[in-house]
Scaffold this motif. Structure first.
Motif, PDB file in Angstrom:
ATOM      1  N   TYR A   1       0.955  -1.232   0.039  1.00  0.00           N
ATOM      2  CA  TYR A   1       0.082   0.158  -0.133  1.00  0.00           C
ATOM      3  C   TYR A   1       0.975   1.250  -0.105  1.00  0.00           C
ATOM      4  O   TYR A   1       2.145   1.193   0.700  1.00  0.00           O
ATOM      5  CB  TYR A   1      -0.927   0.092   1.225  1.00  0.00           C
ATOM      6  N   TYR A   2       0.432   2.188  -0.581  1.00  0.00           N
ATOM      7  CA  TYR A   2       1.323   3.363  -0.572  1.00  0.00           C
ATOM      8  C   TYR A   2       0.016   4.742  -0.285  1.00  0.00           C
ATOM      9  O   TYR A   2      -0.936   4.559  -0.925  1.00  0.00           O
ATOM     10  CB  TYR A   2       1.988   3.937  -1.874  1.00  0.00           C
ATOM     11  N   ILE A   3       0.379   5.450   0.791  1.00  0.00           N
ATOM     12  CA  ILE A   3      -0.427   6.201   1.468  1.00  0.00           C
ATOM     13  C   ILE A   3       0.212   7.834   1.049  1.00  0.00           C
ATOM     14  O   ILE A   3       1.146   8.183   0.928  1.00  0.00           O
ATOM     15  CB  ILE A   3      -0.568   6.476   2.833  1.00  0.00           C
ATOM     16  N   THR A   4      -1.140   8.496   0.303  1.00  0.00           N
ATOM     17  CA  THR A   4      -0.709   9.919  -0.303  1.00  0.00           C
ATOM     18  C   THR A   4      -1.516  11.059   0.452  1.00  0.00           C
ATOM     19  O   THR A   4      -2.724  10.441   0.748  1.00  0.00           O
ATOM     20  CB  THR A   4      -0.758   9.976  -1.625  1.00  0.00           C
ATOM     21  N   THR A   5      -1.276  12.270   0.697  1.00  0.00           N
ATOM     22  CA  THR A   5      -1.970  13.184   1.034  1.00  0.00           C
ATOM     23  C   THR A   5      -2.673  14.117  -0.213  1.00  0.00           C
ATOM     24  O   THR A   5      -3.193  15.280   0.216  1.00  0.00           O
ATOM     25  CB  THR A   5      -1.312  14.151   2.255  1.00  0.00           C
ATOM     26  N   LYS A   6      -2.121  13.486  -1.254  1.00  0.00           N
ATOM     27  CA  LYS A   6      -2.559  14.242  -2.561  1.00  0.00           C
ATOM     28  C   LYS A   6      -3.639  13.824  -3.352  1.00  0.00           C
ATOM     29  O   LYS A   6      -3.139  12.647  -3.923  1.00  0.00           O
ATOM     30  CB  LYS A   6      -1.283  14.657  -3.295  1.00  0.00           C
ATOM     31  N   SER A   7      -4.681  13.971  -3.011  1.00  0.00           N
ATOM     32  CA  SER A   7      -5.839  13.439  -3.634  1.00  0.00           C
ATOM     33  C   SER A   7      -5.725  13.082  -5.119  1.00  0.00           C
ATOM     34  O   SER A   7      -6.113  12.377  -5.936  1.00  0.00           O
ATOM     35  CB  SER A   7      -7.035  13.891  -3.534  1.00  0.00           C
ATOM     36  N   TYR A   8      -5.221  14.076  -5.807  1.00  0.00           N
ATOM     37  CA  TYR A   8      -5.201  14.354  -7.212  1.00  0.00           C
ATOM     38  C   TYR A   8      -4.019  13.493  -7.853  1.00  0.00           C
ATOM     39  O   TYR A   8      -3.899  13.369  -9.006  1.00  0.00           O
ATOM     40  CB  TYR A   8      -5.042  15.830  -7.811  1.00  0.00           C
ATOM     41  N   THR A   9      -3.352  12.706  -6.895  1.00  0.00           N
ATOM     42  CA  THR A   9      -2.206  11.944  -7.484  1.00  0.00           C
ATOM     43  C   THR A   9      -2.645  10.370  -7.510  1.00  0.00           C
ATOM     44  O   THR A   9      -1.687   9.650  -8.069  1.00  0.00           O
ATOM     45  CB  THR A   9      -0.820  12.191  -6.720  1.00  0.00           C
ATOM     46  N   VAL A  10      -3.424   9.960  -6.912  1.00  0.00           N
ATOM     47  CA  VAL A  10      -3.905   8.725  -6.734  1.00  0.00           C
ATOM     48  C   VAL A  10      -3.923   7.868  -8.021  1.00  0.00           C
ATOM     49  O   VAL A  10      -3.179   6.873  -8.175  1.00  0.00           O
ATOM     50  CB  VAL A  10      -5.333   8.324  -5.925  1.00  0.00           C
ATOM     51  N   GLU A  11      -4.485   8.149  -9.069  1.00  0.00           N
ATOM     52  CA  GLU A  11      -4.323   7.638 -10.137  1.00  0.00           C
ATOM     53  C   GLU A  11      -3.011   7.475 -11.076  1.00  0.00           C
ATOM     54  O   GLU A  11      -2.515   6.318 -11.544  1.00  0.00           O
ATOM     55  CB  GLU A  11      -5.494   8.141 -11.630  1.00  0.00           C
ATOM     56  N   THR A  12      -2.360   8.669 -10.852  1.00  0.00           N
ATOM     57  CA  THR A  12      -0.551   8.767 -11.412  1.00  0.00           C
ATOM     58  C   THR A  12       0.012   7.771 -10.606  1.00  0.00           C
ATOM     59  O   THR A  12       0.697   6.969 -11.250  1.00  0.00           O
ATOM     60  CB  THR A  12      -0.416  10.168 -11.283  1.00  0.00           C
ATOM     61  N   LEU A  13       0.083   7.664  -9.257  1.00  0.00           N
ATOM     62  CA  LEU A  13       0.393   6.879  -8.427  1.00  0.00           C
ATOM     63  C   LEU A  13       0.309   5.165  -8.820  1.00  0.00           C
ATOM     64  O   LEU A  13       1.319   4.439  -9.054  1.00  0.00           O
ATOM     65  CB  LEU A  13       0.530   7.089  -7.018  1.00  0.00           C
ATOM     66  N   ARG A  14      -0.911   5.149  -9.219  1.00  0.00           N
ATOM     67  CA  ARG A  14      -1.456   3.644  -9.632  1.00  0.00           C
ATOM     68  C   ARG A  14      -0.681   3.277 -10.904  1.00  0.00           C
ATOM     69  O   ARG A  14      -0.229   2.128 -11.112  1.00  0.00           O
ATOM     70  CB  ARG A  14      -2.772   3.672  -9.334  1.00  0.00           C
ATOM     71  N   GLN A  15      -0.819   4.300 -11.587  1.00  0.00           N
ATOM     72  CA  GLN A  15      -0.071   4.064 -13.133  1.00  0.00           C
ATOM     73  C   GLN A  15       1.372   3.822 -12.913  1.00  0.00           C
ATOM     74  O   GLN A  15       1.924   3.128 -13.650  1.00  0.00           O
ATOM     75  CB  GLN A  15      -0.349   4.852 -13.775  1.00  0.00           C
ATOM     76  N   MET A  16       2.107   4.487 -11.669  1.00  0.00           N
ATOM     77  CA  MET A  16       3.533   4.171 -11.528  1.00  0.00           C
ATOM     78  C   MET A  16       4.083   2.971 -11.281  1.00  0.00           C
ATOM     79  O   MET A  16       5.222   2.490 -10.907  1.00  0.00           O
ATOM     80  CB  MET A  16       3.902   5.248 -10.531  1.00  0.00           C
ATOM     81  N   GLY A  17       2.898   1.867 -10.624  1.00  0.00           N
ATOM     82  CA  GLY A  17       3.047   0.552 -10.454  1.00  0.00           C
ATOM     83  C   GLY A  17       2.466  -0.050  -9.218  1.00  0.00           C
ATOM     84  O   GLY A  17       2.460  -1.364  -8.915  1.00  0.00           O
ATOM     85  N   CYS A  18       2.212   0.647  -8.266  1.00  0.00           N
ATOM     86  CA  CYS A  18       1.582   0.226  -6.846  1.00  0.00           C
ATOM     87  C   CYS A  18       0.168   0.557  -6.994  1.00  0.00           C
ATOM     88  O   CYS A  18      -0.584   1.512  -7.352  1.00  0.00           O
ATOM     89  CB  CYS A  18       1.982   1.202  -5.742  1.00  0.00           C
ATOM     90  N   LYS A  19      -0.609  -0.934  -6.778  1.00  0.00           N
ATOM     91  CA  LYS A  19      -2.064  -0.903  -7.375  1.00  0.00           C
ATOM     92  C   LYS A  19      -2.944  -0.374  -6.165  1.00  0.00           C
ATOM     93  O   LYS A  19      -3.970   0.149  -6.308  1.00  0.00           O
ATOM     94  CB  LYS A  19      -2.482  -2.392  -7.578  1.00  0.00           C
ATOM     95  N   ASN A  20      -2.186  -0.560  -4.874  1.00  0.00           N
ATOM     96  CA  ASN A  20      -3.106  -0.173  -3.651  1.00  0.00           C
ATOM     97  C   ASN A  20      -2.737   1.330  -3.228  1.00  0.00           C
ATOM     98  O   ASN A  20      -1.920   1.387  -2.448  1.00  0.00           O
ATOM     99  CB  ASN A  20      -3.058  -0.995  -2.665  1.00  0.00           C
ATOM    100  N   ILE A  21      -3.308   2.604  -3.810  1.00  0.00           N
ATOM    101  CA  ILE A  21      -3.085   3.717  -3.181  1.00  0.00           C
ATOM    102  C   ILE A  21      -4.287   4.203  -2.242  1.00  0.00           C
ATOM    103  O   ILE A  21      -5.378   4.206  -2.727  1.00  0.00           O
ATOM    104  CB  ILE A  21      -2.760   4.715  -4.480  1.00  0.00           C
ATOM    105  N   LEU A  22      -3.846   4.658  -1.052  1.00  0.00           N
ATOM    106  CA  LEU A  22      -4.740   5.262  -0.241  1.00  0.00           C
ATOM    107  C   LEU A  22      -4.601   6.695  -0.156  1.00  0.00           C
ATOM    108  O   LEU A  22      -3.485   7.158   0.168  1.00  0.00           O
ATOM    109  CB  LEU A  22      -4.676   4.574   1.250  1.00  0.00           C
ATOM    110  N   PHE A  23      -5.698   7.375  -0.013  1.00  0.00           N
ATOM    111  CA  PHE A  23      -5.622   8.712   0.116  1.00  0.00           C
ATOM    112  C   PHE A  23      -5.919   9.222   1.606  1.00  0.00           C
ATOM    113  O   PHE A  23      -6.973   8.689   2.024  1.00  0.00           O
ATOM    114  CB  PHE A  23      -6.500   9.773  -1.094  1.00  0.00           C
TER     115      PHE A  23
END
Length: 347
Positions: A133-155
């Protein structure tokens, strides 16, 4: 629950990575590994510049750090490995963790926009797909981060540390030393500088703690007080408690919609006056729990109004502080919600 917390713990008690580890320590048994570079800093800066500015796929290898992590996961079993902005943690280290502890969850966290190159490293890009899992405080990056390879992105929203960010009982001497009518604590950026100069030019007393490029504006206006340095440790919190109004600007290079100060300012008992965004308006009710502005002209009007309406200002300030508690904006409450979501996946 056993947790291995990996992050940069240097920099004193203002360090938000340290704050998150304090929260983890309330929830389980925690071991720490510090990722602060103690050697080869100059070489890292060269590599980082080539990576960011010239976009070269060049890596800096913190071999000693990665060896220490692999050694630790051989010594002790963990339920969670929590990695705070792991730009030095290599893919082979994460793969090794999974080989020796296949039930352990690897959770990454960063308060920065990790979709932007200036926050990344080549090592991070290669290791990113191996996080559970990868946790971000940037809601607008969720899909970009998913495309970078980690499928489980949590905002998650930004958080404050309840044991550190809270109202302080100040002496008059402390109020005079740290506070004022309107205050800002932070680094210089063009947009926030323009707004602060606009306030000062139109008669609003503003005090800026930041140093650096701010010093170019020292003595520009009689009611603009530029201090020679930023504030850290308890003085940061005391200054927030000592300001009638605390300004909250967002970093344009990160496209922020909220920031750590969004939570820290009301938690410390100051009136949050922040740039208007969708997320700010979801976190706090405008003119009931915080005050938001969309232009320098509106900011000036609001500062004039709330400086002259003390009772209303105090009411909003107290409501904002209560909202932090009721809505669970603390580190501990935030991490509890994360663990409630992800730990159920452990088989």
């Amino acid at each position: 629950m056993r947790v291995l917390s990996i992050g940069t713990f240097s920099g004193g008690v203002s360090n938000t990575c340290l704050h998150r580890t304090w929260a983890l320590e309330k929830l389980g048994e925690v071991d720490r590994i510090d990722t602060t570079l103690k050697r080869c800093i100059f070489f890292y800066r060269i590599v980082n510049r080539l990576f960011v500015r010239y976009r070269l796929p060049i890596s800096f290898h913190a071999q000693k750090l990665n060896d220490e992590i692999r050694k630790q996961v051989l010594i002790k079993k963990y339920d969670v490995v929590w990695i705070d902005k792991g730009i030095f943690i290599e893919a082979k280290t994460l793969r090794f963790m999974k080989q020796v502890q296949n039930k352990c969850l690897i959770i990454g966290y960063s308060p920065d926009n990790m979709a932007e190159r200036h926050n990344q490293s080549q090592v991070f890009l290669k290791s990113f797909p191996y996080y559970d899992y990868y946790i971000t405080t940037k809601s607008y990056t969720v899909e970009t981060l998913r495309q970078m390879g980690c499928k489980n992105i949590l905002f998650v929203n930004n958080a404050y540390e309840a044991t550190f960010h809270h109202p302080y009982q100040l002496t008059e001497k402390e109020r005079e030393r740290l506070g004022g009518k309107v205050g800002f604590i932070g680094a210089w950026e063009e947009e926030r500088c323009r707004s602060i100069l606009y306030l000062a030019k139109h008669g609003i007393p503003v005090r800026v703690w930041g140093g650096g490029k701010w010093l170019q504006y020292k003595n520009l206006f009689p009611n603009l007080q530029i201090e020679s340095h930023g504030l850290y440790s308890e003085d940061y919190n005391k200054a927030l408690s000592a300001f009638d109004i605390s300004l909250c600007f967002l970093r344009k290079m990160n496209y922020d919609l909220q920031t750590t100060r969004t939570m820290e300012i009301p938690a410390c008992g100051s009136l949050l006056m922040a740039e208007r965004t969708i997320e700010h308006e979801e976190l706090f009710k405008d003119e009931e729990e915080a005050v938001f502005f969309s232009s320098d002209e509106e900011l000036l009007e609001l500062c004039r109004y709330y400086l002259s309406h003390e009772e209303e200002r105090r009411r909003i300030t107290e409501a904002g502080r209560k909202r932090c508690h009721i809505s669970g904006y603390s580190n501990e409450d935030t991490i509890k919600r994360v663990f409630k979501k992800v730990l159920g996946t452990i088989k």
